[in-house]
Design an enzyme around this catalytic site. Structure first.
Site, PDB file in Angstrom:
ATOM      1  N   ALA A 166     114.445  99.152  16.136  1.00 38.66           N
ATOM      2  CA  ALA A 166     114.947  98.179  15.159  1.00 38.66           C
ATOM      3  C   ALA A 166     116.216  97.486  15.649  1.00 38.66           C
ATOM      4  O   ALA A 166     117.233  98.142  15.873  1.00 38.66           O
ATOM      5  CB  ALA A 166     115.226  98.897  13.829  1.00 38.66           C
ATOM      6  N   ASP A 218     111.362 100.533   8.699  1.00 38.98           N
ATOM      7  CA  ASP A 218     111.546  99.111   9.019  1.00 38.98           C
ATOM      8  C   ASP A 218     112.019  98.424   7.738  1.00 38.98           C
ATOM      9  O   ASP A 218     111.530  98.751   6.650  1.00 38.98           O
ATOM     10  CB  ASP A 218     110.209  98.512   9.481  1.00 38.98           C
ATOM     11  CG  ASP A 218     110.386  97.237  10.297  1.00 38.98           C
ATOM     12  OD1 ASP A 218     109.933  97.212  11.465  1.00 38.98           O
ATOM     13  OD2 ASP A 218     110.964  96.267   9.770  1.00 38.98           O
ATOM     14  N   SER A 224     117.732  96.705  27.169  1.00 36.18           N
ATOM     15  CA  SER A 224     117.251  95.419  27.687  1.00 36.18           C
ATOM     16  C   SER A 224     117.848  95.120  29.052  1.00 36.18           C
ATOM     17  O   SER A 224     118.975  95.536  29.360  1.00 36.18           O
ATOM     18  CB  SER A 224     117.680  94.317  26.717  1.00 36.18           C
ATOM     19  OG  SER A 224     117.472  93.052  27.269  1.00 36.18           O
ATOM     20  N   LYS A 250     123.401  95.961  23.220  1.00 27.00           N
ATOM     21  CA  LYS A 250     122.555  97.008  23.827  1.00 27.00           C
ATOM     22  C   LYS A 250     123.407  97.912  24.711  1.00 27.00           C
ATOM     23  O   LYS A 250     123.258  99.142  24.738  1.00 27.00           O
ATOM     24  CB  LYS A 250     121.433  96.358  24.643  1.00 27.00           C
ATOM     25  CG  LYS A 250     120.419  95.610  23.787  1.00 27.00           C
ATOM     26  CD  LYS A 250     119.589  96.570  22.947  1.00 27.00           C
ATOM     27  CE  LYS A 250     118.641  95.888  22.016  1.00 27.00           C
ATOM     28  NZ  LYS A 250     117.880  96.805  21.173  1.00 27.00           N
ATOM     29  N   TYR A 305     123.948  89.755  22.367  1.00 24.79           N
ATOM     30  CA  TYR A 305     122.743  90.592  22.307  1.00 24.79           C
ATOM     31  C   TYR A 305     122.802  91.664  23.405  1.00 24.79           C
ATOM     32  O   TYR A 305     122.675  92.872  23.133  1.00 24.79           O
ATOM     33  CB  TYR A 305     121.485  89.715  22.457  1.00 24.79           C
ATOM     34  CG  TYR A 305     120.245  90.535  22.712  1.00 24.79           C
ATOM     35  CD1 TYR A 305     119.715  91.343  21.714  1.00 24.79           C
ATOM     36  CD2 TYR A 305     119.626  90.521  23.960  1.00 24.79           C
ATOM     37  CE1 TYR A 305     118.606  92.116  21.959  1.00 24.79           C
ATOM     38  CE2 TYR A 305     118.507  91.297  24.210  1.00 24.79           C
ATOM     39  CZ  TYR A 305     117.995  92.092  23.205  1.00 24.79           C
ATOM     40  OH  TYR A 305     116.905  92.873  23.449  1.00 24.79           O
ATOM     41  N   ALA A 330     120.836  77.419  28.058  1.00 24.93           N
ATOM     42  CA  ALA A 330     122.106  78.099  28.372  1.00 24.93           C
ATOM     43  C   ALA A 330     121.894  79.600  28.508  1.00 24.93           C
ATOM     44  O   ALA A 330     121.187  80.206  27.701  1.00 24.93           O
ATOM     45  CB  ALA A 330     123.112  77.815  27.267  1.00 24.93           C
TER      46      ALA A 330
END
Ligand code: UFG
Length: 329
Positions: A75, A34, A118, A146, A142, A283
């Site tokens: 991560a 990390d 996700s 993924k 985002y 949004a």
């Protein structure tokens, strides 16, 4: 089990640390990587070996990976709103970082990976509940980051025989029932911690829109307890260990709850009326996101232990109170 040594990236973060705890309890030897930019050193658990490393450091990652049996890769940057303002850090860290990790894994000969994906890969889905074959149409960088990693993983399987399970989380929530770990983000954007904070501080929370096409007008989400998520990762590891094929899995309970239902659960658990106001829609929020988790149940034999909102909120409240009593952390 033949898999013994597991490297966990992002092991100082929320879902990562809960998964490390479960791995240690099951007798796995765990190494945590990390960079502590968003994770916390206090989440690095005794019994694990800690490496403060950024995913971009391919050479050092490859060294740490020598002798490991598998990787669980958490991560990543995770804020949808931030990704709309700074896509470059999402593609850089989430996609570039994952590629660096994959290169290091190849160099070290580690060929099994569980990846935290996700529900954001689906964008604004036309169907509910969502099955894995629903079109992938992310509506923010985002979710796109993924999806791009999932695509890389399919090719790495085909070309390098690196097998993986991509777990598409719905709304991770709750905390270790003993209160040792919990949800801490800075800034905090998630509903349950913000409602609990409103209870603690008396400062009103905001409901983002109550004019959605849902029964009470607020958004519906599938809240999944962080320990059930952690368990899904271990099942996925075991599946890959047994020769299981690369795949993508929804991780949710299959039950949707509105923002107002979450608020009611927080009031029931804390015994306090949550001060709140109703604001405009945020949004990019889809009205309804609920998983069909059948594939995970069927393939990995996974079943959520927390099926009610109240039990999830109780663990989050327990953690919040413990944290308030120990502010020196
Ligand atoms: N909400 C509020 N007020 C708040 C915060 C949230 O009303 O102060 C509402 C949101 O509009 C949403 C629900 O509460 O309807 C849950 O919001 P969260 O921010 O807790 O979670 P999201 O559903 O936005 O995010 C989750 C994951 C993301 C993932 C996303 C996919 O946390 O990683 O689902 O859409 F990208």
């Amino acid at each position: 089990m033949s898999l013994k040594k597991i490297l966990v990236t992002g092991g100082a973060g929320y879902i990562g640390s809960h998964t490390v705890l479960r791995l240690l309890e099951r007798g796995y030897k765990v190494s945590v990587v990390d960079n502590l930019e968003r994770g916390f050193h206090h989440n690095v658990l005794e019994g694990s070996v800690f490496h403060k490393l950024d995913l971009a450091e391919t050479d050092k990652l490859a060294e740490v990976l020598e002798g490991q049996d598998a990787v669980i890769h958490f991560a990543a940057w995770t804020l949808v709103g931030e990704s709309m303002a700074q896509p470059e850090i999402y593609f850089g860290n989430n996609v570039g970082g994952s590629l660096s990790l994959l290169k290091a894994m190849l160099r070290a000969g580690v060929k099994k990976l569980v990846f935290s994906s996700s529900a954001a890969v689906y964008g604004i889905p036309k169907e509910s509940p969502i099955v894995e074959s629903c079109p992938e149409a992310p509506v923010n960088p985002y979710g796109e980051s993924k999806r791009m990693v999932e695509i890389m993983l399919r090719w790495f399987d085909q070309i390098h025989e690196l097998r993986s399970a991509s777990l598409r989380y719905f709304n991770a929530a709750g905390a270790d029932p003993q209160g040792r770990l919990g949800e801490e983000h800075d800034p905090e954007t998630h509903l349950i911690p913000l409602l609990l904070r409103a209870v603690e501080t008396g400062q009103p929370a905001t409901i983002f829109g109550d004019d959605y096409p849902t029964p009470d007008g607020t958004c519906i989400r599938d809240y999944i307890h962080v320990n059930d998520l952690a368990e899904a990762h271990i099942r996925a590891l075991e599946w890959l260990d047994g020769g299981g094929a690369t795949g993508q899995y929804n991780v949710g309970t299959g039950q949707g709850h509105s923002v107002r239902e979450v608020l009611a659960a927080v009031e029931a658990v804390t015994g306090v009326k949550v001060p709140h106001t109703v604001g405009p829609r945020r949004a990019g929020d889809p009205p309804v996101l609920v998983a069909n988790p059948e594939k995970l149940r069927r393939t990995l034999g996974w079943k959520p232990q927390y099926t009610g909102l109240r039990g999830i909120v109780e663990t989050a409240w327990n953690f919040a109170r413990r944290r308030a009593a120990a502010p020196q952390r």
